[in-house]
Design a protein around this motif. Structure first.
Motif, mmCIF file in Angstrom:
data_model
loop_
_atom_site.group_PDB
_atom_site.id
_atom_site.type_symbol
_atom_site.label_atom_id
_atom_site.label_comp_id
_atom_site.label_asym_id
_atom_site.label_seq_id
_atom_site.Cartn_x
_atom_site.Cartn_y
_atom_site.Cartn_z
ATOM 1 N N ASP B 89 40.223 -27.571 -26.432
ATOM 2 C CA ASP B 89 39.061 -27.110 -27.190
ATOM 3 C C ASP B 89 38.127 -28.264 -27.558
ATOM 4 O O ASP B 89 36.905 -28.132 -27.490
ATOM 5 N N ASP B 90 38.705 -29.383 -27.949
ATOM 6 C CA ASP B 90 37.855 -30.513 -28.339
ATOM 7 C C ASP B 90 37.106 -31.074 -27.131
ATOM 8 O O ASP B 90 35.947 -31.483 -27.245
ATOM 9 N N LEU B 91 37.758 -31.099 -25.979
ATOM 10 C CA LEU B 91 37.061 -31.559 -24.775
ATOM 11 C C LEU B 91 35.896 -30.617 -24.449
ATOM 12 O O LEU B 91 34.798 -31.062 -24.115
ATOM 13 N N ILE B 92 36.134 -29.330 -24.575
ATOM 14 C CA ILE B 92 35.063 -28.364 -24.312
ATOM 15 C C ILE B 92 33.905 -28.586 -25.292
ATOM 16 O O ILE B 92 32.740 -28.595 -24.899
ATOM 17 N N THR B 93 34.229 -28.801 -26.560
ATOM 18 C CA THR B 93 33.174 -29.051 -27.559
ATOM 19 C C THR B 93 32.335 -30.276 -27.172
ATOM 20 O O THR B 93 31.102 -30.239 -27.211
ATOM 21 N N LEU B 94 33.003 -31.345 -26.778
ATOM 22 C CA LEU B 94 32.269 -32.571 -26.424
ATOM 23 C C LEU B 94 31.422 -32.368 -25.170
ATOM 24 O O LEU B 94 30.266 -32.781 -25.109
ATOM 25 N N LEU B 95 31.993 -31.733 -24.172
ATOM 26 C CA LEU B 95 31.239 -31.516 -22.931
ATOM 27 C C LEU B 95 30.105 -30.524 -23.146
ATOM 28 O O LEU B 95 29.039 -30.641 -22.538
ATOM 29 N N ASP B 96 30.340 -29.568 -24.022
ATOM 30 C CA ASP B 96 29.285 -28.598 -24.257
ATOM 31 C C ASP B 96 28.088 -29.243 -24.967
ATOM 32 O O ASP B 96 26.941 -28.848 -24.753
ATOM 33 N N ARG B 136 29.841 -41.507 -28.610
ATOM 34 C CA ARG B 136 30.343 -40.382 -27.829
ATOM 35 C C ARG B 136 31.528 -40.792 -26.985
ATOM 36 O O ARG B 136 32.479 -40.029 -26.822
ATOM 37 N N ARG B 137 31.429 -41.963 -26.397
ATOM 38 C CA ARG B 137 32.547 -42.427 -25.578
ATOM 39 C C ARG B 137 33.796 -42.567 -26.431
ATOM 40 O O ARG B 137 34.887 -42.203 -26.021
ATOM 41 N N ARG B 138 33.584 -43.111 -27.630
ATOM 42 C CA ARG B 138 34.721 -43.319 -28.519
ATOM 43 C C ARG B 138 35.369 -41.972 -28.859
ATOM 44 O O ARG B 138 36.591 -41.835 -28.834
ATOM 45 N N ARG B 141 37.285 -40.709 -25.850
ATOM 46 C CA ARG B 141 38.512 -41.490 -25.669
ATOM 47 C C ARG B 141 39.579 -41.073 -26.680
ATOM 48 O O ARG B 141 40.750 -40.909 -26.346
ATOM 49 N N GLU B 142 39.153 -40.883 -27.933
ATOM 50 C CA GLU B 142 40.120 -40.518 -28.970
ATOM 51 C C GLU B 142 40.794 -39.179 -28.675
ATOM 52 O O GLU B 142 41.997 -39.034 -28.848
ATOM 53 N N VAL B 143 39.982 -38.231 -28.217
ATOM 54 C CA VAL B 143 40.563 -36.915 -27.903
ATOM 55 C C VAL B 143 41.568 -37.060 -26.758
ATOM 56 O O VAL B 143 42.676 -36.510 -26.808
ATOM 57 N N LEU B 144 41.199 -37.817 -25.736
ATOM 58 C CA LEU B 144 42.105 -37.974 -24.591
ATOM 59 C C LEU B 144 43.379 -38.707 -24.997
ATOM 60 O O LEU B 144 44.484 -38.330 -24.590
ATOM 61 N N GLU B 145 43.229 -39.729 -25.805
ATOM 62 C CA GLU B 145 44.421 -40.480 -26.238
ATOM 63 C C GLU B 145 45.331 -39.605 -27.102
ATOM 64 O O GLU B 145 46.551 -39.683 -27.022
ATOM 65 N N ARG B 146 44.684 -38.782 -27.915
ATOM 66 C CA ARG B 146 45.468 -37.848 -28.726
ATOM 67 C C ARG B 146 46.256 -36.908 -27.811
ATOM 68 O O ARG B 146 47.429 -36.611 -28.065
ATOM 69 N N MET B 163 37.752 -40.267 -18.618
ATOM 70 C CA MET B 163 36.434 -40.241 -19.265
ATOM 71 C C MET B 163 35.323 -40.198 -18.218
ATOM 72 O O MET B 163 34.341 -39.465 -18.353
ATOM 73 N N ALA B 164 35.501 -41.011 -17.167
ATOM 74 C CA ALA B 164 34.490 -41.055 -16.104
ATOM 75 C C ALA B 164 34.383 -39.697 -15.414
ATOM 76 O O ALA B 164 33.297 -39.229 -15.085
ATOM 77 N N ILE B 165 35.524 -39.050 -15.207
ATOM 78 C CA ILE B 165 35.530 -37.742 -14.527
ATOM 79 C C ILE B 165 34.791 -36.704 -15.379
ATOM 80 O O ILE B 165 33.905 -35.993 -14.903
ATOM 81 N N LEU B 166 35.126 -36.651 -16.661
ATOM 82 C CA LEU B 166 34.523 -35.639 -17.535
ATOM 83 C C LEU B 166 33.024 -35.898 -17.755
ATOM 84 O O LEU B 166 32.193 -35.007 -17.569
#
Lengths: 203, 203
Positions: B89-96, B136-138, B141-146, B163-166
């Motif tokens: 969900d957090d990845l979707i929020t960031l990408l959206d 934004r990068r930070r 990164r935090e979401v992915l590390e989590r 990060m590069a892929i997303l």
């Protein structure tokens, strides 16, 4: 060296056709790289930089747009041959060609500038896309469709989205990746993450 | 409406500080959008477009670069709040949020132009990246590390590559995607393909 003689006979030292063409293309790319946007670029400036007369340019290109499209197209490496055996290997080959291309600093800079003007030069952009981008997209799409058909990729894969993921990752890397060149194994790593997914394997 | 009176007393209608600031930022963005590259942009042109005196600008910004960085930063939407429950969900929020931003045509155009000049204005680019891109990068990164820590993502995930892929996929979409706006469910679809992978599920 000045190229045009003042007499009517062609001077013996006049560069041959391909040589002039190359000089004109290089002059165009140089001027764009130095910050002359496509809008400001003139046939006059290109002729002067290339050391040729304007008519030499007009003999080959009917407009500035045509010349810029041809010049930009020279920055694209030819499509690499694909083995056509494993989809993974073919994807790596295609992505690695994108990686190699982005190692060309001037090419990157010129492409950035030209593409930034896309909104202002839609016709130029469209022709460049048709000429240099579409063949690559088609190759990528074919490999992905082959993978769906062969079962190497998910049957329900959204191929257009997959193309965006693969190309976008390489585009991002060439924009934001290390300035001293992208790692040799980048294409392979990207393809493997994208194929396997970021979620842990089920079970 | 003209802003400056001709007398020496301040006209009552003179815009207040924030209003002038907004006019200056808008003038800067307009001029860039119209094709005046960062190099050609002058405080004079901005002042004239904004209808303020040059000193009004210099009172707030010590250089053109500072002003451009601030102007570009206004094009970035604030970071969306993250629920912090599911990594998906957090990845979707960031990408959206990236998707929504790219719907802004002028913003896209200005950003393209400014970024195309990165090679020529490294200091400006660096400051803009620090100011508007790094946060934004930070967050990503935090979401992915989590996700790696919680087991929602593979333990061996290369977070930088992820990060590069997303980000790259969204960048590609905003550059090459449909001109009339990106599909509402794009972020969700990207995240789901990238999490599950393009290969068929094992077993």
């Amino acid at each position: 060296m000045t190229i045009q003689g003042t007499g009517t006979a062609r001077p013996a030292g006049r560069p041959r056709s391909e040589k002039a063409e190359k000089a004109i293309i290089e002059a165009t790319l140089d001027l764009i790289a130095e910050g002359m946007g496509v809008s400001e670029l003139s046939i006059e400036a290109i002729a002067s930089r290339a050391g040729v007369g304007k008519t030499t340019i007009y003999r080959r290109w009917s407009s500035k747009e045509d010349l810029v499209v041809d010049a930009l197209a020279t920055l694209k490496a030819p499509l690499p041959p694909l083995a056509g055996v494993s989809v993974r290997d073919d994807l790596i080959t295609l992505l690695d060609a994108m990686r190699a291309e982005s190692g060309n600093r001037r090419g990157r800079c010129v492409m950035n500038i030209a593409m930034s003007e896309a909104d202002r030069h839609p016709r130029l952009t469209e022709r460049f896309v048709q000429r240099a981008v579409e063949p690559r997209r088609r190759a990528l799409r074919e490999v992905l469709e082959r993978g769906v058909a062969s079962g190497e990729l998910r049957p329900d894969l959204d191929v257009t989205l997959a193309m965006a993921i693969l190309s976008g990752t390489m585009m991002w890397q060439s924009k934001w990746g290390p300035a001293d060149g992208l790692p040799e194994d980048l294409a392979e790593r990207v393809v493997d993450v994208v194929l396997a997914g970021m979620a842990p394997p089920a079970g």
